[in-house]
Design a protein around this motif. Sequence first.
Motif, PDB file in Angstrom:
ATOM      1  N   LYS A 132      12.609  75.306  69.742  1.00 51.61           N
ATOM      2  CA  LYS A 132      13.777  75.249  70.614  1.00 51.61           C
ATOM      3  C   LYS A 132      13.576  74.094  71.587  1.00 51.61           C
ATOM      4  CE  LYS A 132      15.245  80.057  70.354  1.00 51.61           C
ATOM      5  NZ  LYS A 132      15.614  81.273  71.125  1.00 51.61           N
ATOM      6  N   CYS A 140      24.833  62.677  75.926  1.00 53.74           N
ATOM      7  CA  CYS A 140      25.142  64.075  76.205  1.00 53.74           C
ATOM      8  C   CYS A 140      23.838  64.830  76.456  1.00 53.74           C
ATOM      9  CB  CYS A 140      25.892  64.702  75.016  1.00 53.74           C
ATOM     10  SG  CYS A 140      26.613  66.323  75.361  1.00 53.74           S
ATOM     11  N   TYR A 142      21.776  68.432  76.024  1.00 52.36           N
ATOM     12  CA  TYR A 142      21.816  69.595  75.132  1.00 52.36           C
ATOM     13  C   TYR A 142      20.756  70.604  75.530  1.00 52.36           C
ATOM     14  CZ  TYR A 142      24.903  67.302  71.756  1.00 52.36           C
ATOM     15  OH  TYR A 142      25.987  66.700  71.152  1.00 52.36           O
ATOM     16  N   GLU A 144      19.420  73.411  73.305  1.00 49.44           N
ATOM     17  CA  GLU A 144      19.591  73.840  71.916  1.00 49.44           C
ATOM     18  C   GLU A 144      20.923  73.289  71.405  1.00 49.44           C
ATOM     19  OE1 GLU A 144      17.689  76.264  69.296  1.00 49.44           O
ATOM     20  OE2 GLU A 144      16.771  74.519  70.219  1.00 49.44           O
ATOM     21  N   ASP A 145      21.856  74.132  70.952  1.00 45.57           N
ATOM     22  CA  ASP A 145      23.130  73.639  70.415  1.00 45.57           C
ATOM     23  C   ASP A 145      24.192  73.433  71.489  1.00 45.57           C
ATOM     24  OD1 ASP A 145      22.548  73.420  67.669  1.00 45.57           O
ATOM     25  OD2 ASP A 145      22.757  75.576  67.400  1.00 45.57           O
ATOM     26  N   GLU A 146      23.938  73.911  72.692  1.00 41.46           N
ATOM     27  CA  GLU A 146      24.951  73.836  73.751  1.00 41.46           C
ATOM     28  C   GLU A 146      25.019  72.427  74.333  1.00 41.46           C
ATOM     29  OE1 GLU A 146      25.959  75.678  78.182  1.00 41.46           O
ATOM     30  OE2 GLU A 146      24.178  76.382  77.095  1.00 41.46           O
ATOM     31  N   ALA A 147      26.189  71.798  74.194  1.00 39.32           N
ATOM     32  CA  ALA A 147      26.389  70.444  74.712  1.00 39.32           C
ATOM     33  C   ALA A 147      26.891  70.502  76.147  1.00 39.32           C
ATOM     34  CB  ALA A 147      27.391  69.694  73.843  1.00 39.32           C
ATOM     35  N   ILE A 148      26.275  69.714  77.010  1.00 38.53           N
ATOM     36  CA  ILE A 148      26.678  69.633  78.417  1.00 38.53           C
ATOM     37  C   ILE A 148      26.931  68.166  78.731  1.00 38.53           C
ATOM     38  CG2 ILE A 148      25.955  70.060  80.801  1.00 38.53           C
ATOM     39  CD1 ILE A 148      23.990  72.196  79.514  1.00 38.53           C
ATOM     40  N   LYS A 166      17.462  76.235  82.884  1.00 37.01           N
ATOM     41  CA  LYS A 166      18.286  76.883  81.856  1.00 37.01           C
ATOM     42  C   LYS A 166      17.626  76.745  80.481  1.00 37.01           C
ATOM     43  CE  LYS A 166      23.105  77.460  80.483  1.00 37.01           C
ATOM     44  NZ  LYS A 166      24.487  76.931  80.544  1.00 37.01           N
ATOM     45  N   LYS A 170      16.439  79.768  78.023  1.00 37.78           N
ATOM     46  CA  LYS A 170      16.863  79.875  76.619  1.00 37.78           C
ATOM     47  C   LYS A 170      15.686  79.792  75.651  1.00 37.78           C
ATOM     48  CE  LYS A 170      21.387  79.995  77.329  1.00 37.78           C
ATOM     49  NZ  LYS A 170      22.234  81.115  76.901  1.00 37.78           N
ATOM     50  N   CYS A 172      13.366  77.237  75.390  1.00 32.58           N
ATOM     51  CA  CYS A 172      12.983  75.900  74.921  1.00 32.58           C
ATOM     52  C   CYS A 172      11.495  75.641  75.165  1.00 32.58           C
ATOM     53  CB  CYS A 172      13.814  74.818  75.614  1.00 32.58           C
ATOM     54  SG  CYS A 172      15.545  74.829  75.141  1.00 32.58           S
TER      55      CYS A 172
END
Length: 484
Positions: A132, A140, A142, A144-148, A166, A170, A172
């Motif tokens: 992770k 961008c 990230y 994991e898969d969440e793009a911010i 964060k 999660k 990581c």
Amino acid sequence: MKLSELLQNIKPTKTLGNMDVDIKGIEIDSRKVARGGLFVAMKGTQVDGHSFIPKALELGAVAILCEDLPEKCPENVTFVQVTSTEEAVGPVATQFYGNPSTRLKLVGVTGTNGKTTIATLLYNMFRQFGHKCGLLSTVCNYIEDEAIPASHTTPDAIELNRLLAKMVEKGCEYAFMECSSHAIAQQRIGGLQFAGGLFTNLTRDHLDYHGTFENYRDAKKKFFDDLPKKAFAIVNADDKNGAFMVQNTKATVKTYSSQRMADFRARILECHFEGMYLEIDGHEVGVQFIGKFNVSNLLCVYGAAVMLGKQPGEILVAMSTLHSVSGRLDPVRSPEGFTAIVDYAHTPDALENVLNAIHEVLDGKGGKIITVCGAGGNRDKGKRPLMAQEAVRQSDRVVITSDNPRFEDPQAIIDDMLAGLDQKQLKKVVSIVDRKEAIRAACMMAEKGDVVLVAGKGHEDYQEIQGVKHHFDDKEVLREVFKA
């Protein structure tokens, strides 16, 4: 968290009020302050945060971290005075978010070019390995898969720690981040613990902020000066600044090169627009990248993965599946049989690298190179004529146009670029202010086997004009032109 706990890694010059007050949040933007928050008054390059202390108090701040105390300090608010809030905010934010950089392996990438590519490839590679991961980059962020969405190459110290916390939450294990010279100079990464630092290269950039090349170089070096003894530092031996970066570091130093002896070495065996065959440390591998500068980027990724404990064999297998980052040597095929390439190159050196890569593929095959480029407004004016010179030197035709003019007159920027060319060079050049029309004109010049390079904006999907961002995507424009 008690304010006294929050401040344990800094040395205030003066405190007024209750140091055991509970802090529920920390902000440098007064508009984001909530009840129970700590507001950090920063003296920025554009505005002074001290002028927003009343707004922060109005929104419920219970403590203020500042350099200058107000004339009247409300009794129910704690004031903490420090010599530099820029220096203090990193350690304070790190403490508030539970030192997240110590709970995963954080690797920072710095240099003029290649930061985004290297950080993104490491993120993608380590996710392939089953870990992770988090990514903090220009394009961008990230988790994991969440793009911010990213507003800066490196976020401010509070947002940075918030994102890292964060990532830890999660699960990581690794985080890979770009460290810009601005972020290092402004101490946005202060208080973070890095497992490793990577250096790509150094050429002229951001002199509008740093003033001199030496200041810019020294900002990058500070990143390596601050690495702990247990960290690793990997530098490009093909760049003369590589050795300078690590001359005072306590970290374990490794080098990479495609030209000389180094800890990690590579050479090109074959090159096509679809990719290259490389030899890395005696092993052959096919990759979906082109250009000598990408050999350096891939070597840096390889070296970092080795230092993070991965085996060469598994690294090369993963490397063979990786793709270019959006807007970096990004090809768009035309129905007429020429290739259009979109790239973020916005410095003379980056433009030279991209054009070199195109020449390497075209070598012996014929085909013209038509380059579309501009220069950003309200930035280092000295590189404008250099950009034009580099484009003309390596292209058959050049269309000079707008990039992000910001608050400058686009024609004035173009004139600055043209001023660097002599009469003979000007015969190869046309200038068109409208970027869409400039791309269209370049495509009209192209024939089968040619390459149209659209440089400067890469992944960006906007043009900034008079402070307003208008939607503009080079790849979208190219596809429109091809349809027409």
